[in-house]
Motif scaffolding. Structure first.
Motif, PDB file in Angstrom:
ATOM      1  N   PHE A  28       0.899  -1.123  -0.109  1.00  0.00           N
ATOM      2  CA  PHE A  28      -0.107  -0.006   0.074  1.00  0.00           C
ATOM      3  C   PHE A  28       0.976   1.137   0.204  1.00  0.00           C
ATOM      4  O   PHE A  28       1.668   1.525   0.911  1.00  0.00           O
ATOM      5  CB  PHE A  28      -0.878  -0.014   1.115  1.00  0.00           C
ATOM      6  N   SER A 136      -7.209  -4.256  -5.679  1.00  0.00           N
ATOM      7  CA  SER A 136      -6.491  -3.313  -5.635  1.00  0.00           C
ATOM      8  C   SER A 136      -7.007  -1.903  -6.216  1.00  0.00           C
ATOM      9  O   SER A 136      -8.168  -2.246  -6.929  1.00  0.00           O
ATOM     10  CB  SER A 136      -5.598  -3.664  -6.547  1.00  0.00           C
ATOM     11  N   TYR A 139      -4.557   4.467  -5.262  1.00  0.00           N
ATOM     12  CA  TYR A 139      -4.608   5.409  -4.060  1.00  0.00           C
ATOM     13  C   TYR A 139      -4.322   6.819  -4.677  1.00  0.00           C
ATOM     14  O   TYR A 139      -3.320   6.926  -5.053  1.00  0.00           O
ATOM     15  CB  TYR A 139      -3.875   4.849  -3.019  1.00  0.00           C
ATOM     16  N   SER A 168      -1.888   0.421  -5.560  1.00  0.00           N
ATOM     17  CA  SER A 168      -1.963  -0.003  -4.280  1.00  0.00           C
ATOM     18  C   SER A 168      -2.929  -1.358  -4.155  1.00  0.00           C
ATOM     19  O   SER A 168      -4.039  -1.355  -4.822  1.00  0.00           O
ATOM     20  CB  SER A 168      -2.294   0.928  -3.208  1.00  0.00           C
ATOM     21  N   SER A 170      -4.396  -3.998  -0.984  1.00  0.00           N
ATOM     22  CA  SER A 170      -5.175  -3.809   0.150  1.00  0.00           C
ATOM     23  C   SER A 170      -4.394  -3.224   1.150  1.00  0.00           C
ATOM     24  O   SER A 170      -3.393  -3.537   1.564  1.00  0.00           O
ATOM     25  CB  SER A 170      -6.033  -5.386   0.518  1.00  0.00           C
ATOM     26  N   TYR A 171      -5.115  -2.605   1.978  1.00  0.00           N
ATOM     27  CA  TYR A 171      -4.465  -1.648   3.106  1.00  0.00           C
ATOM     28  C   TYR A 171      -4.307  -2.729   4.177  1.00  0.00           C
ATOM     29  O   TYR A 171      -3.231  -2.817   5.026  1.00  0.00           O
ATOM     30  CB  TYR A 171      -5.637  -0.697   3.524  1.00  0.00           C
ATOM     31  N   ALA A 303      -8.920   3.915   2.838  1.00  0.00           N
ATOM     32  CA  ALA A 303      -7.575   2.910   2.407  1.00  0.00           C
ATOM     33  C   ALA A 303      -8.324   1.357   2.786  1.00  0.00           C
ATOM     34  O   ALA A 303      -8.057   0.513   1.558  1.00  0.00           O
ATOM     35  CB  ALA A 303      -6.653   3.247   3.372  1.00  0.00           C
TER      36      ALA A 303
END
Length: 356
Positions: A28, A136, A139, A168, A170-171, A303
């Protein structure tokens, strides 16, 4: 080569770095697109925005951002559907909230046409960086800070507005375990907790690290007076389900008006889920955990969208949450992400198509 659109100057990179991006293994916010948008406030006006190659920023050591912390930001995402079309999610809410934060931090407001046209131009230029892998997205980080010089404790005379983007993954992955905080506070009445100011997050790092050292992933913030009421989950809004009622704390000087939070409340209402926006006491949550009526807790933010909480710690006791086959969190997350990725009808009018 520099070209000029309606309100934006564009300088393209000579060589793209997209071939260096491993889209199947995206952390991320750690790799960045070819370009960024930069706009300078000087002599009382915002100058013409420019999209330039992604590059370091040069600042004088006396720039006031380093000394007095005039810095705010937003968090957004761009999504690509199966046809390659690009979408944003409630972008005008991000724009409005950025200027709410700007006002609180005595930063001049950015014009809507600079924000939106700059963002759309940037996304069209770096469209290839928007990932298509499941979970995805691109971001997007719009931010503003004091670039004017001087040691005098006063607002700066110059500011920078920048939009930078990062493909990015996954957070968060999996569920998180949280600790209810009883000593440190995220914000206070009359403070800047409702603004997305950088210092809000910096102040969270130390108590969060203390929680991590104890084996937790995040902190549940409580009110600054008596630490009696649940407020936020780390850097996210928090939702708590007791029996079949989904609850969250009301926004205030201390609590960010989260866009995901607002979306969850509207979707839950549409789905017939009972919701309550009210103060939630720590005592109530602990008692619900003890008697089995506490069904789920989750954080909500741009996020992570929705981050399930597997359990919480409070006064040296850990409480585990049940594993649900059909949780509200999973149900609501799917509805939101299906809207974001253009997989379902958007009856709320939140999806914003990025036109070429």
């Amino acid at each position: 080569m520099s070209i000029e659109t309606k309100n934006i100057i564009v300088e393209k990179v000579k060589n793209s770095k997209i071939d260096q991006v491993d889209f199947d293994n995206l952390a991320f916010g750690s790799v960045f697109t070819d370009h960024m948008l930069v706009c300078t406030y000087k002599n009382g006006v915002w100058e013409t925005p420019a999209i330039v190659p992604y590059q370091p920023i040069t600042l004088d050591p006396s720039s006031k951002i380093f000394h007095y912390g005039q810095s705010i930001f937003e968090g957004m995402k761009a999504y690509k559907d199966d046809n390659g079309d690009v979408f944003l999610f409630r972008p005008l809410d991000n724009f409005k909230r950025l200027n709410i934060s700007a006002e609180r931090m005595c930063i001049p407001a950015i014009p809507q046409e600079y924000f939106m046209e700059g963002l759309i131009t940037l996304l069209n230029l770096d469209k290839a960086f928007i990932p298509t892998q499941e979970g995805s997205s691109l971001y997007i980080r719009p931010f503003m800070f004091a670039s004017g010089n001087g040691f005098h404790a006063s607002p700066a005379s110059e500011y920078k507005f920048i939009i930078a983007c990062a493909p990015s993954g996954s957070y968060f992955s999996g569920k998180v375990k949280v600790l209810i905080e009883e000593k440190y506070s995220r914000s206070a009445n009359g403070g800047v907790g409702y603004a997305k100011a950088g210092g809000n997050y910096a102040g969270q790092f130390y108590p969060t690290q203390l929680a991590i050292d104890k084996g937790y992933n995040q902190v549940i913030w409580t009110d600054d007076t008596n630490h009696e009421f649940i407020e936020e989950a780390g850097a996210m809004n928090i939702f708590i389900r007791i029996n079949d009622t989904l609850m969250t704390a009301p926004t205030s000087d201390r609590i960010l008006d989260g866009i995901t939070r607002k979306s969850i409340l509207e979707i839950a209402k549409d789905q017939g889920i009972k919701t309550e926006v009210r103060k939630i006491s720590v005592k109530e949550v602990v008692e619900a955990a003890k008697d089995g009526s506490l069904k789920e807790m989750f954080g909500a933010g741009t996020a992570a969208v929705i981050s399930p909480i597997s359990g919480f710690g409070y006064r040296d006791t850990d409480y585990e949450l049940p594993e649900l086959q059909q949780s509200y969190g999973a149900r609501l997350k799917k509805i939101i992400t299906d809207i974001q990725y253009n997989k379902s009808e958007d009856k709320f009018g939140w999806r914003y198509k990025v036109e070429n």
